[in-house]
Scaffold this motif. Sequence first.
Motif, PDB file in Angstrom:
ATOM      1  N   ILE A   1      40.049  39.226  34.315  1.00 32.54           N
ATOM      2  CA  ILE A   1      40.558  40.268  34.816  1.00 32.54           C
ATOM      3  C   ILE A   1      41.936  40.302  35.791  1.00 32.54           C
ATOM      4  O   ILE A   1      42.022  39.131  36.341  1.00 32.54           O
ATOM      5  CB  ILE A   1      39.516  40.769  35.827  1.00 32.54           C
ATOM      6  CG1 ILE A   1      38.281  41.029  35.353  1.00 32.54           C
ATOM      7  CG2 ILE A   1      40.003  41.850  36.818  1.00 32.54           C
ATOM      8  CD1 ILE A   1      37.061  41.231  36.116  1.00 32.54           C
TER       9      ILE A   1
ATOM     10  N   THR B   1      38.822  55.869  29.915  1.00 32.12           N
ATOM     11  CA  THR B   1      38.261  55.347  31.116  1.00 32.12           C
ATOM     12  C   THR B   1      38.350  54.026  31.078  1.00 32.12           C
ATOM     13  O   THR B   1      37.339  53.098  30.340  1.00 32.12           O
ATOM     14  CB  THR B   1      37.167  55.942  31.579  1.00 32.12           C
ATOM     15  OG1 THR B   1      37.367  57.420  31.605  1.00 32.12           O
ATOM     16  CG2 THR B   1      36.881  55.405  32.934  1.00 32.12           C
TER      17      THR B   1
ATOM     18  N   ASP C   1      33.774  43.318  34.920  1.00 36.29           N
ATOM     19  CA  ASP C   1      32.790  43.389  36.134  1.00 36.29           C
ATOM     20  C   ASP C   1      32.525  44.819  36.653  1.00 36.29           C
ATOM     21  O   ASP C   1      31.849  45.020  37.724  1.00 36.29           O
ATOM     22  CB  ASP C   1      33.681  42.578  37.467  1.00 36.29           C
ATOM     23  CG  ASP C   1      34.807  43.309  37.599  1.00 36.29           C
ATOM     24  OD1 ASP C   1      35.315  44.340  37.090  1.00 36.29           O
ATOM     25  OD2 ASP C   1      35.532  42.695  38.944  1.00 36.29           O
ATOM     26  N   GLY C   2      32.997  45.755  35.786  1.00 36.70           N
ATOM     27  CA  GLY C   2      32.459  47.054  36.347  1.00 36.70           C
ATOM     28  C   GLY C   2      33.428  47.958  37.097  1.00 36.70           C
ATOM     29  O   GLY C   2      33.690  49.234  37.254  1.00 36.70           O
ATOM     30  N   THR C   3      34.562  47.304  37.643  1.00 34.87           N
ATOM     31  CA  THR C   3      35.648  47.934  38.454  1.00 34.87           C
ATOM     32  C   THR C   3      36.442  48.769  37.533  1.00 34.87           C
ATOM     33  O   THR C   3      36.893  48.273  36.320  1.00 34.87           O
ATOM     34  CB  THR C   3      36.365  46.998  39.102  1.00 34.87           C
ATOM     35  OG1 THR C   3      36.955  45.842  38.313  1.00 34.87           O
ATOM     36  CG2 THR C   3      35.253  46.161  40.138  1.00 34.87           C
ATOM     37  N   SER C   4      37.250  49.765  38.172  1.00 33.03           N
ATOM     38  CA  SER C   4      38.031  50.853  37.078  1.00 33.03           C
ATOM     39  C   SER C   4      39.529  49.937  37.314  1.00 33.03           C
ATOM     40  O   SER C   4      39.767  49.382  38.143  1.00 33.03           O
ATOM     41  CB  SER C   4      38.208  52.193  37.704  1.00 33.03           C
ATOM     42  OG  SER C   4      36.747  52.686  37.560  1.00 33.03           O
TER      43      SER C   4
ATOM     44  N   ASP D   1      44.192  35.410  43.808  1.00 35.18           N
ATOM     45  CA  ASP D   1      43.601  36.673  44.324  1.00 35.18           C
ATOM     46  C   ASP D   1      43.108  36.779  45.694  1.00 35.18           C
ATOM     47  O   ASP D   1      42.236  36.367  46.369  1.00 35.18           O
ATOM     48  CB  ASP D   1      42.349  36.932  43.289  1.00 35.18           C
ATOM     49  CG  ASP D   1      41.803  38.084  43.710  1.00 35.18           C
ATOM     50  OD1 ASP D   1      40.433  38.298  43.033  1.00 35.18           O
ATOM     51  OD2 ASP D   1      42.304  39.192  44.114  1.00 35.18           O
TER      52      ASP D   1
ATOM     53  N   LYS E   1      37.789  50.413  32.291  1.00 40.65           N
ATOM     54  CA  LYS E   1      37.083  49.498  33.173  1.00 40.65           C
ATOM     55  C   LYS E   1      37.234  47.860  32.803  1.00 40.65           C
ATOM     56  O   LYS E   1      37.195  47.531  31.545  1.00 40.65           O
ATOM     57  CB  LYS E   1      35.841  49.850  33.074  1.00 40.65           C
ATOM     58  CG  LYS E   1      35.536  51.259  33.708  1.00 40.65           C
ATOM     59  CD  LYS E   1      34.226  51.697  34.204  1.00 40.65           C
ATOM     60  CE  LYS E   1      33.933  52.836  34.988  1.00 40.65           C
ATOM     61  NZ  LYS E   1      32.516  53.194  35.376  1.00 40.65           N
ATOM     62  N   TRP E   2      37.281  46.977  33.916  1.00 35.47           N
ATOM     63  CA  TRP E   2      37.036  45.810  33.729  1.00 35.47           C
ATOM     64  C   TRP E   2      35.647  45.171  33.247  1.00 35.47           C
ATOM     65  O   TRP E   2      34.792  46.135  33.575  1.00 35.47           O
ATOM     66  CB  TRP E   2      37.473  44.898  34.992  1.00 35.47           C
ATOM     67  CG  TRP E   2      38.997  45.103  35.270  1.00 35.47           C
ATOM     68  CD1 TRP E   2      39.595  45.900  36.153  1.00 35.47           C
ATOM     69  CD2 TRP E   2      40.312  44.378  34.358  1.00 35.47           C
ATOM     70  NE1 TRP E   2      40.919  45.881  36.111  1.00 35.47           N
ATOM     71  CE2 TRP E   2      41.405  45.197  34.996  1.00 35.47           C
ATOM     72  CE3 TRP E   2      40.170  43.647  33.359  1.00 35.47           C
ATOM     73  CZ2 TRP E   2      42.560  44.654  34.462  1.00 35.47           C
ATOM     74  CZ3 TRP E   2      41.641  43.321  32.808  1.00 35.47           C
ATOM     75  CH2 TRP E   2      42.801  43.737  33.341  1.00 35.47           C
TER      76      TRP E   2
ATOM     77  N   ASN F   1      44.537  41.300  38.311  1.00 37.05           N
ATOM     78  CA  ASN F   1      44.599  42.163  39.314  1.00 37.05           C
ATOM     79  C   ASN F   1      46.164  42.121  39.916  1.00 37.05           C
ATOM     80  O   ASN F   1      46.180  42.668  40.897  1.00 37.05           O
ATOM     81  CB  ASN F   1      43.592  41.474  40.498  1.00 37.05           C
ATOM     82  CG  ASN F   1      42.188  41.913  39.876  1.00 37.05           C
ATOM     83  OD1 ASN F   1      42.011  42.909  39.310  1.00 37.05           O
ATOM     84  ND2 ASN F   1      41.285  41.029  39.997  1.00 37.05           N
TER      85      ASN F   1
ATOM     86  N   ALA G   1      43.125  49.771  38.073  1.00 37.12           N
ATOM     87  CA  ALA G   1      44.076  50.257  39.015  1.00 37.12           C
ATOM     88  C   ALA G   1      45.434  50.363  38.671  1.00 37.12           C
ATOM     89  O   ALA G   1      46.230  51.265  38.596  1.00 37.12           O
ATOM     90  CB  ALA G   1      43.971  49.487  40.357  1.00 37.12           C
TER      91      ALA G   1
END
Length: 331
Positions: A192, A221, A226-229, A159, A223-224, A194, A231
């Motif tokens: 997650i 909607t 960790d709260g991130t949307s 990452d 979301k992961w 990425n 992508a």
Amino acid sequence: MPKVIYTEPDMNKKVKFDRGEMDERIVVIYVSADTPRDGETSTKREETADTAPNNGPGDQHSAFTPTQTRYNNLTKERDQLQTRYNNLTKERDQLQTSYNNLTKERDQLQTRYNNLTKERDQLQTSYINLTEERDQLQTSYNNLTKEKGNIQSSIVRRDGDTLTPVCTSSLLRRTWEESRQDCLERGADLVIINSRDEQTLLFSLHLTAWIGLTDSVTEGTWKWVDGTSLATGYWGAGQPNNSGLFYGQEDCVEIYYEQDDPVKTWNDDKCGTNHNWICEKAMYWYAKQPDNAGPTGDEDCAEIHEDQSPLKSWNDMSCDSKLNWICEKVF
């Protein structure tokens, strides 16, 4: 009873004795004065034709002594033979008893031998069964050890410059919430994803497993954890479709390995379905660490290096190095 006859003796007359039934007579002969025999009177026992049937004891003993002796010897020999016969019979009976006892003992030993043979065969069977069971347990143990290795092993993804170990479980199946709780208890969280490389790496695990993506808060909607949307998504064809048995309840995401394209494997599913899961634990190594590059190759402990960025500051070092330390107390 003897009779006494007085007569003149005729010395020229012969006397004949017949041993029949005779009376015993005693003849007393008186010799005249003209023919004296030394002045003696002779007495003679005469047996006539009708004298007594039995001879004198001396004559009978003389006549039957050889026969009586033979009879006595035969009787004695018969008694000896009888004694030998009795002894042999007794010895035979003793031998027969010994034979019977030995036969009985042999039969008992044969029975014991048969029982021991049967017990040996049973023990051999038990041994074989236990050996097979042991081998099966060993195989299960090896599989579990391998599974444990899969759960605890570091499947490294990149990452940016951060290396992140990923833990998986192919043995157990849980709901999305239970899976996430297990990850949290390990100090991790559901994975997650990425990057395309990370997606391809996880697809190679050949698992249908939960990942850390959900739209349970707001439908549509994503979301992961960790709260991130989200992508970039790697959805399978026609996904997400929220079209489970109960429409509108497919709020959690699984990676589904039975697909042809490794970057088109995501599927939305009901969060209460039991699946495998993949945990991810973030680590903050700085570039090219850990490298175990010490002179003795024993860099087995980690430090926070102050000259690096906050999220890229870990470095492996020898545990014998003398550094400051940080303590933590759990409340």
